[in-house]
Motif scaffolding. Sequence first.
Motif, PDB file in Angstrom:
ATOM      1  N   MET A   1      13.706  11.944   8.387  1.00 67.69           N
ATOM      2  CA  MET A   1      12.644  11.190   7.658  1.00 67.69           C
ATOM      3  C   MET A   1      13.079  10.852   5.996  1.00 67.69           C
ATOM      4  SD  MET A   1       8.935  12.103   8.838  1.00 67.69           S
ATOM      5  CE  MET A   1       8.707  13.186  10.433  1.00 67.69           C
ATOM      6  N   ALA A   2      14.201  11.557   5.558  1.00 64.92           N
ATOM      7  CA  ALA A   2      14.330  11.790   4.385  1.00 64.92           C
ATOM      8  C   ALA A   2      14.597  10.315   3.560  1.00 64.92           C
ATOM      9  CB  ALA A   2      15.571  12.612   4.056  1.00 64.92           C
ATOM     10  N   ASP A   3      15.269   9.415   4.442  1.00 59.92           N
ATOM     11  CA  ASP A   3      15.315   8.227   3.468  1.00 59.92           C
ATOM     12  C   ASP A   3      14.332   7.173   3.864  1.00 59.92           C
ATOM     13  OD1 ASP A   3      15.939   7.893   6.192  1.00 59.92           O
ATOM     14  OD2 ASP A   3      18.085   7.135   5.916  1.00 59.92           O
ATOM     15  N   LEU A   4      13.155   7.534   4.530  1.00 54.46           N
ATOM     16  CA  LEU A   4      12.130   6.507   4.701  1.00 54.46           C
ATOM     17  C   LEU A   4      10.847   6.672   3.809  1.00 54.46           C
ATOM     18  CD1 LEU A   4      11.686   6.949   8.708  1.00 54.46           C
ATOM     19  CD2 LEU A   4      12.646   4.942   7.369  1.00 54.46           C
ATOM     20  N   GLY A   5      10.981   7.978   3.129  1.00 52.83           N
ATOM     21  CA  GLY A   5       9.971   8.373   2.058  1.00 52.83           C
ATOM     22  C   GLY A   5      10.183   9.667   1.130  1.00 52.83           C
ATOM     23  N   GLU A   6       9.262   9.770   0.522  1.00 61.51           N
ATOM     24  CA  GLU A   6       9.358  11.229  -0.313  1.00 61.51           C
ATOM     25  C   GLU A   6       8.839  12.338   0.283  1.00 61.51           C
ATOM     26  OE1 GLU A   6       7.875  12.688  -4.650  1.00 61.51           O
ATOM     27  OE2 GLU A   6       7.516  10.921  -3.997  1.00 61.51           O
TER      28      GLU A   6
ATOM     29  N   PRO B   1       5.882  -4.634   6.002  1.00 63.52           N
ATOM     30  CA  PRO B   1       6.050  -5.362   4.641  1.00 63.52           C
ATOM     31  C   PRO B   1       5.120  -4.963   3.669  1.00 63.52           C
ATOM     32  CG  PRO B   1       6.449  -6.922   6.180  1.00 63.52           C
ATOM     33  CD  PRO B   1       5.920  -5.571   7.131  1.00 63.52           C
ATOM     34  N   ALA B   2       3.921  -4.572   4.179  1.00 65.43           N
ATOM     35  CA  ALA B   2       2.839  -4.222   3.292  1.00 65.43           C
ATOM     36  C   ALA B   2       2.572  -2.707   2.830  1.00 65.43           C
ATOM     37  CB  ALA B   2       1.411  -4.155   4.238  1.00 65.43           C
ATOM     38  N   THR B   3       3.741  -2.053   3.308  1.00 63.22           N
ATOM     39  CA  THR B   3       3.968  -0.621   2.899  1.00 63.22           C
ATOM     40  C   THR B   3       4.704  -0.604   1.353  1.00 63.22           C
ATOM     41  OG1 THR B   3       3.753   0.211   4.988  1.00 63.22           O
ATOM     42  CG2 THR B   3       4.696   1.803   3.265  1.00 63.22           C
ATOM     43  N   ASP B   4       4.475  -0.122   0.558  1.00 63.98           N
ATOM     44  CA  ASP B   4       5.007  -0.041  -0.681  1.00 63.98           C
ATOM     45  C   ASP B   4       5.758   1.358  -0.846  1.00 63.98           C
ATOM     46  OD1 ASP B   4       4.411  -2.715  -1.831  1.00 63.98           O
ATOM     47  OD2 ASP B   4       2.301  -1.684  -1.952  1.00 63.98           O
ATOM     48  N   ALA B   5       5.142   2.374  -0.499  1.00 63.87           N
ATOM     49  CA  ALA B   5       5.868   3.703  -0.508  1.00 63.87           C
ATOM     50  C   ALA B   5       5.223   4.520   0.519  1.00 63.87           C
ATOM     51  CB  ALA B   5       5.616   4.220  -1.935  1.00 63.87           C
TER      52      ALA B   5
ATOM     53  N   VAL C   1      -2.501   7.488  -3.162  1.00 62.20           N
ATOM     54  CA  VAL C   1      -2.443   6.909  -1.802  1.00 62.20           C
ATOM     55  C   VAL C   1      -3.537   5.922  -1.478  1.00 62.20           C
ATOM     56  CG1 VAL C   1      -0.778   8.471  -1.022  1.00 62.20           C
ATOM     57  CG2 VAL C   1      -2.913   8.403  -0.156  1.00 62.20           C
ATOM     58  N   ASP C   2      -3.107   4.896  -0.544  1.00 64.34           N
ATOM     59  CA  ASP C   2      -4.198   4.158  -0.039  1.00 64.34           C
ATOM     60  C   ASP C   2      -4.626   4.537   1.446  1.00 64.34           C
ATOM     61  OD1 ASP C   2      -4.090   1.880  -2.008  1.00 64.34           O
ATOM     62  OD2 ASP C   2      -2.305   2.083  -1.678  1.00 64.34           O
ATOM     63  N   LEU C   3      -3.884   5.435   1.917  1.00 68.42           N
ATOM     64  CA  LEU C   3      -4.264   5.736   3.333  1.00 68.42           C
ATOM     65  C   LEU C   3      -3.443   6.800   3.776  1.00 68.42           C
ATOM     66  CD1 LEU C   3      -5.239   4.834   6.443  1.00 68.42           C
ATOM     67  CD2 LEU C   3      -3.024   3.861   6.773  1.00 68.42           C
ATOM     68  N   VAL C   4      -4.181   7.803   4.351  1.00 68.83           N
ATOM     69  CA  VAL C   4      -3.539   9.005   5.086  1.00 68.83           C
ATOM     70  C   VAL C   4      -3.584   9.045   6.371  1.00 68.83           C
ATOM     71  CG1 VAL C   4      -3.831  11.759   5.024  1.00 68.83           C
ATOM     72  CG2 VAL C   4      -4.562  10.447   2.922  1.00 68.83           C
ATOM     73  N   VAL C   5      -2.402   9.204   6.761  1.00 68.45           N
ATOM     74  CA  VAL C   5      -2.149   9.332   8.440  1.00 68.45           C
ATOM     75  C   VAL C   5      -1.812  10.672   8.803  1.00 68.45           C
ATOM     76  CG1 VAL C   5      -0.743   8.408  10.510  1.00 68.45           C
ATOM     77  CG2 VAL C   5      -1.388   6.682   8.307  1.00 68.45           C
ATOM     78  N   VAL C   6      -2.635  11.244   9.655  1.00 62.70           N
ATOM     79  CA  VAL C   6      -2.514  12.474  10.129  1.00 62.70           C
ATOM     80  C   VAL C   6      -1.947  12.595  11.483  1.00 62.70           C
ATOM     81  CG1 VAL C   6      -3.586  14.763  10.535  1.00 62.70           C
ATOM     82  CG2 VAL C   6      -4.390  13.171   8.633  1.00 62.70           C
TER      83      VAL C   6
ATOM     84  N   MET D   1       0.892  -1.199   0.004  1.00 65.21           N
ATOM     85  CA  MET D   1       0.062   0.130   0.186  1.00 65.21           C
ATOM     86  C   MET D   1       1.006   1.203   0.145  1.00 65.21           C
ATOM     87  SD  MET D   1      -1.684   0.452   3.617  1.00 65.21           S
ATOM     88  CE  MET D   1      -1.050  -1.007   4.624  1.00 65.21           C
ATOM     89  N   LYS D   2       0.249   2.435  -0.481  1.00 68.09           N
ATOM     90  CA  LYS D   2       1.007   3.382  -0.569  1.00 68.09           C
ATOM     91  C   LYS D   2       0.296   4.494   0.612  1.00 68.09           C
ATOM     92  CE  LYS D   2       3.039   6.811  -3.726  1.00 68.09           C
ATOM     93  NZ  LYS D   2       2.988   7.214  -5.158  1.00 68.09           N
ATOM     94  N   ILE D   3       1.026   4.975   1.425  1.00 71.61           N
ATOM     95  CA  ILE D   3       0.843   6.028   2.302  1.00 71.61           C
ATOM     96  C   ILE D   3       1.057   7.532   2.518  1.00 71.61           C
ATOM     97  CG2 ILE D   3       0.608   6.369   5.043  1.00 71.61           C
ATOM     98  CD1 ILE D   3       1.302   2.900   5.209  1.00 71.61           C
TER      99      ILE D   3
END
Length: 433
Positions: free
Chosen positions: A37-42, A23-27, A63-68, A1-3
Motif C-alpha cells: 500500500m506504500a504508493d497509495l497513501g502515507e 476522484p473525491a479522495t485527496d489523501a 481526516v474527514d472519514l475513518v474506515v476501520v 476528502m482525506k481518509i
Amino acid sequence: MKILLIGSGAREHALARALAADPATDALVIAPGNPGMADLGELLDVDALSGEDVADLAVAHEVDLVVVGPEAPLVAGVGDTVRAAGIPVFGPDAAAARLEGSKAYAKEIMALAEVPTAMARVCTTIEQVADALDAFGAPHVVKDDGLAAGKGVVVTSDREEALAHAAQCLAGTSGDASTGGQPAVVIEEFLDGPEVSLFCLADGERVVPLAPAQDFKRIGDDDAGPNTGGMGAYSPLDWAPEDLTQQVVERVAQPVVTELARRGTPFVGLLYCGLALTSRGLRVIEFNVRFGDPETQVVLARLRTPLAGLLLAAATGNLPDPDALRWDSGSAVGVVVASHGYPGKVRTGDAITGTADAERIDGVHVLHAGTSRDDEGTLVSSGGRVLTVVGLGDDLDAARGAAYAGIERISLADAQWRTDIARAAAEGRITVP
Ligand code: AMP
Ligand code: GLY
C-alpha cells in the motif's frame, strides 16, 4: 476528502486501492498498512485497538472519514471514540459490533428480528454441550462464542473432537454480557447447501447491498483440511437465484439494521451476511461487522461506483438508492497465497518475488497481506496469508486463468494456494438443494 484507513491485510489493500481511485479522495493515511500500500497513501504506525490512538491520529491529520478494516478494533470500541471526537467513521460502535463479537448475541438479535438461521443452543458447561450435540446429531457444528480470527468453528462428525473443541472454548476467562460474562460455546444444527457472502453497507437505518461473493474457507482443494481465514473468493455468483440479493436485504440485513436502530445501537458500516442456501431456504451462518477477507478483494475489483463517497455516505447517514451502484459486467477471482505451515504455525521471512511480473498480465493485480521489507529492502513473508492474486475477466474461466497465470509468476518458498477457486462454479457444478 482525506481518509484514515485502519488495517494491514489484503482486504485493506483492496480498500486502499478503491479509495485512492475515487476522484473525491485527496489523501489517504493508512495505519499500519503494508508494503503493497506504500504508493497509495502515507503509512503510519498506530495501536489499532486503542480508540484514543486512532482518534488522535485522525484529528492530527484532519481526516474527514475513518474506515476501520478489521473487527477487533470495532469490538473494542474504536468506532465510539473516533465518533465522539466528531469524525465520521465507517464501522459500527462496540454495541452494534457485538453482532460479530458474540455469536450468542447475534442469535438473540436474529430471533427478535425473525431472521432465518440455524437452530442453536448457547452452552456454558460441557454437560450442556453434550446434550446439545445429541439433540442436533452429526455432523456437529461447534462455535466459540467470541472472536477467534476465523478459527473458532469446528464442523465434524467426530463427537469427541466436537467435545474437545467445546472444552477449549469454555476454558476461556471471559465472555459476552449475553452469557453473564461467562465463556460460551454455540452448538448448531448442520446446514447443507452452498455458502454465500453478501456485504451490505448500512447508514444506521438503510442498507445498500454490494455484489454477492463466495469464499473458500478450508486450506486444501475440494475443501479438505482445517478452516482458515479464507483461501480465495469469486464474484458474481451466476448460479445463485436471481432474487438472492433482494431476499437477503429484505429478510436478513434490513430487519437486523432496523432492530439495532430500535434498540438505540444503530449499525453504521458494513454488515457482512454469511449465508447457507439450504434445502429449506436461506439461513444465516454468521454476521461480521466489517468487510470480509478475501471476498472484498473480488467485490471491490468489480465495483465501478467510487468507494470513498459511498463509505462517507454510510458514515454520515446518507446512503444513496441501491440502484445507484455500478458494476463491471465481468468476473473476478481472488486466490490467496499463504505461507508454509498456515493455518498452523507459519514460517516467515521467506523472499517473495514476481509480483510486478504478475501484474503485467492483463486483468491481474496483486494485493499484499503478510508481507514486509527486510533490512535490505527485500520483500519477505511476515504472516499466514501473504498475498491475494486477483484476476478479472469476461467470465469466471477468464478470471481464473488470469489469477492463476499471475500466481505462476510469483515465487515464495513452500507457498500454499488452492488450485480450485471458482472451479466448480465455472464448470456449472454448484446447485442449490
Ligand atoms: P463461521 O465462522 O460462523 O462463518 O463458520 C466458519 C465456517 O464453518 C462457515 O463458513 C461454514 O463453512 C462452517 N459452518 C458454520 N456454521 C455452520 C452450520 N451451521 N452448518 C454447516 N457449516 C457451518
Ligand atoms: N471471509 C470470511 C471472513 O472475512 O470472515
